[in-house]
Write an enzyme that holds these catalytic residues in place. Sequence first.
Site, PDB file in Angstrom:
ATOM      1  N   GLU A 189     -11.329  -2.334  -1.169  1.00 45.59           N
ATOM      2  CA  GLU A 189     -12.599  -2.889  -0.657  1.00 45.59           C
ATOM      3  C   GLU A 189     -13.683  -1.816  -0.679  1.00 45.59           C
ATOM      4  O   GLU A 189     -14.401  -1.637   0.305  1.00 45.59           O
ATOM      5  CB  GLU A 189     -12.408  -3.467   0.749  1.00 45.59           C
ATOM      6  CG  GLU A 189     -11.526  -4.700   0.790  1.00 45.59           C
ATOM      7  CD  GLU A 189     -11.537  -5.393   2.154  1.00 45.59           C
ATOM      8  OE1 GLU A 189     -11.866  -4.744   3.164  1.00 45.59           O
ATOM      9  OE2 GLU A 189     -11.220  -6.603   2.196  1.00 45.59           O
TER      10      GLU A 189
ATOM     11  N   GLU B 244      -5.732 -10.434  -1.236  1.00 41.73           N
ATOM     12  CA  GLU B 244      -5.362 -10.419   0.189  1.00 41.73           C
ATOM     13  C   GLU B 244      -5.700 -11.781   0.737  1.00 41.73           C
ATOM     14  O   GLU B 244      -6.854 -12.038   1.109  1.00 41.73           O
ATOM     15  CB  GLU B 244      -6.134  -9.346   0.956  1.00 41.73           C
ATOM     16  CG  GLU B 244      -5.583  -7.964   0.788  1.00 41.73           C
ATOM     17  CD  GLU B 244      -6.322  -6.965   1.671  1.00 41.73           C
ATOM     18  OE1 GLU B 244      -6.698  -7.316   2.795  1.00 41.73           O
ATOM     19  OE2 GLU B 244      -6.518  -5.837   1.198  1.00 41.73           O
TER      20      GLU B 244
ATOM     21  N   TYR C  80       0.861  -1.178   0.000  1.00 41.84           N
ATOM     22  CA  TYR C  80       0.000   0.000   0.000  1.00 41.84           C
ATOM     23  C   TYR C  80       0.899   1.230   0.000  1.00 41.84           C
ATOM     24  O   TYR C  80       2.105   1.150   0.278  1.00 41.84           O
ATOM     25  CB  TYR C  80      -0.809   0.076   1.291  1.00 41.84           C
ATOM     26  CG  TYR C  80      -2.025  -0.806   1.393  1.00 41.84           C
ATOM     27  CD1 TYR C  80      -3.074  -0.694   0.489  1.00 41.84           C
ATOM     28  CD2 TYR C  80      -2.163  -1.707   2.459  1.00 41.84           C
ATOM     29  CE1 TYR C  80      -4.221  -1.470   0.633  1.00 41.84           C
ATOM     30  CE2 TYR C  80      -3.308  -2.480   2.605  1.00 41.84           C
ATOM     31  CZ  TYR C  80      -4.331  -2.355   1.692  1.00 41.84           C
ATOM     32  OH  TYR C  80      -5.458  -3.110   1.844  1.00 41.84           O
TER      33      TYR C  80
HETATM   34  C1  GLA Z   1      -8.999  -5.830   4.543  1.00 44.79           C
HETATM   35  C2  GLA Z   1      -8.242  -4.577   4.115  1.00 44.79           C
HETATM   36  C3  GLA Z   1      -6.798  -4.604   4.562  1.00 44.79           C
HETATM   37  C4  GLA Z   1      -6.688  -5.033   6.003  1.00 44.79           C
HETATM   38  C5  GLA Z   1      -7.344  -6.387   6.162  1.00 44.79           C
HETATM   39  C6  GLA Z   1      -7.288  -6.927   7.574  1.00 44.79           C
HETATM   40  O1  GLA Z   1      -8.801  -6.821   3.694  1.00 44.79           O
HETATM   41  O2  GLA Z   1      -8.296  -4.423   2.717  1.00 44.79           O
HETATM   42  O3  GLA Z   1      -6.266  -3.327   4.393  1.00 44.79           O
HETATM   43  O4  GLA Z   1      -7.326  -4.089   6.799  1.00 44.79           O
HETATM   44  O5  GLA Z   1      -8.699  -6.292   5.841  1.00 44.79           O
HETATM   45  O6  GLA Z   1      -6.006  -7.015   8.033  1.00 44.79           O
END
Ligand code: GLA
Length: 589
Positions: A158, A234, A53
Amino acid sequence: MPTFTIGEQDFMLDGQPHRILSGALHYFRVHPDQWADRIRKARQMGLNTIETYVPWNAHAPAPGIFDTSDGLDLGRFLDLIAAEGMHAIVRPGPYICAEWDNGGLPAWLFDRGAAAIRADDPVYMAALTEYLEHLAPILVPRQIDAGGPIILIQIENEYGAYGADRFYLEKLVKVNREIGLTVPFTTVDQPQDDMLANGSLPELHKTGSFGSRSAERLETLRRHQPTGPLMCSEFWVGWFDHWGAHHHTTTVEQSAHDLEVLLELGASVNIYMFHGGTNFGLTNGANDKGVYQPIVTSYDYDAPLDEAGNPTAKYWAFRDVIAKYTALDDDDVPAPAHLGSSFSVSLPQSLPLWDSLDRMGPWTSHEGLRTSDDLGHYSGFTLYRTEISVSGTAVLDFDEVRDRAQVFLDRQPVGTLSRDHHETSLALPDHATGVLEILVEDQGRVNYGPRLGEPKGLVGSARINGEVLWTWDILPLPLDHVSSVVQALEKQTSDSDAAVSGPVFVQGTFDHAGGGDLFLSTEGWTKGMVWVNGFSLGRYWSRGPQHTLYVPGPLLRSESNTITVLELHAATRRSVAFVATHNLGHTEF
Ligand code: GLA
């Protein structure tokens, strides 16, 4: 020049099908002298890509600033990835979540009159355009089609869990293209139909975020992304911790099995986290779904490579899984774990917080309370002061405390109000008369959901027995850099063995001839912050779960290291201990 595209079935590298085996590694959570080591260990586990990020608020602590020095030198980080022969995925947000203060959004953004964030709002769009324009000279020449390592850029984060503003996403894509980004763009969403539908656009390649039930999640993703490669952007192999809760771990066997299922199904993956690192300074975020829960200092995440850069059992299990899908050289593995050393350091120098206030900056006077954001102060501590004179019983109450207030009457501690306990009122001594001081800690801004951007400090009004307290002096305490406090302490010659009665800065020195990392035990201390050679290791708290702080070796010299502690409450011994192993606290099972 090499090419990277998204084909009908696969990612295509120079026209050939390519599987992304990526690991998340946040440059802003790792000492820059350790970047190369962590990147190499990712390659040695079998990964071909590093994902990071970009935290807007770290680069832009105030409007008009864009800091890329030292640990924020993203260009150097990307060059090290390239030097290791790996690719890079960059997720510039502008919102990143990531258990990072305010999900990466600068707190000052919310003072600029934006009617909405993460939405098609002109003020917000103008600010993020400026941010991306600052990133352009770093990212554009480092894309794969310019000979660099970047193969993918993620748009937002997200977004489907937050909003459904297509115009915002469309404009965000446009800005990312206008600054010169040419590689394919992706989005990530949790694998739920509504989130996948709202979080993306037809021209963006959709990916998922999940840590288990891979087959089912990929099926859901496939309904929304009918062509091209499936990717878990992720793949959660551990989890983050909150103060006052347990340390989260996952079993090695289950995590390795879930990874194997994903790879067997042909998916690409970004392991979140490959190496979590540390929330140094005041950078941690928080969650609040009814109860405010600040994130701890360690971001170890139970990741394959632990906070100190040591390969764990999970590392070796993942390597074995990956080795089934790509050729790995068994002689090319990380060196054995480095162990910390045990010794104690006495802290003879001390400076009560009260005696350091003239080093912190000017007080300002106000008619009515102000939040710390109102004063342009966006992290750490703020001190509020007023005079009171009450006859009879006295109850002090606030509309809201963000996030933790220590109350003093004539410098004597009266009590503490904690947001996570929903506390807003406190009994003062009967006939309370004198100077009332309230030391308020911003324990980290919420990084997920609708509470992004909420102001910190004392919010609303303060009253005694229902009567509003109008006259306030307020002093922001900028504790990111404490060089003037460190210097004042260094000048002290008299050794003190008095008890540590906070709020107080205490300091001592130590040698570290052997070099390497250290783990600082915080046992016996209550709550505060620690700096080594002026660098903030982050917050500690007796609540746990974590009871050690990670001290990266590159911060240390062989002789005359300074350790400075701000203890807000009390410690029984006037010394600290370094210990041989990290203690991230009790686990659930
Ligand atoms: C989501 C977010 C991440 C992080 C994870 C939990 O996937 O996109 O940035 O916060 O949850 O660790």
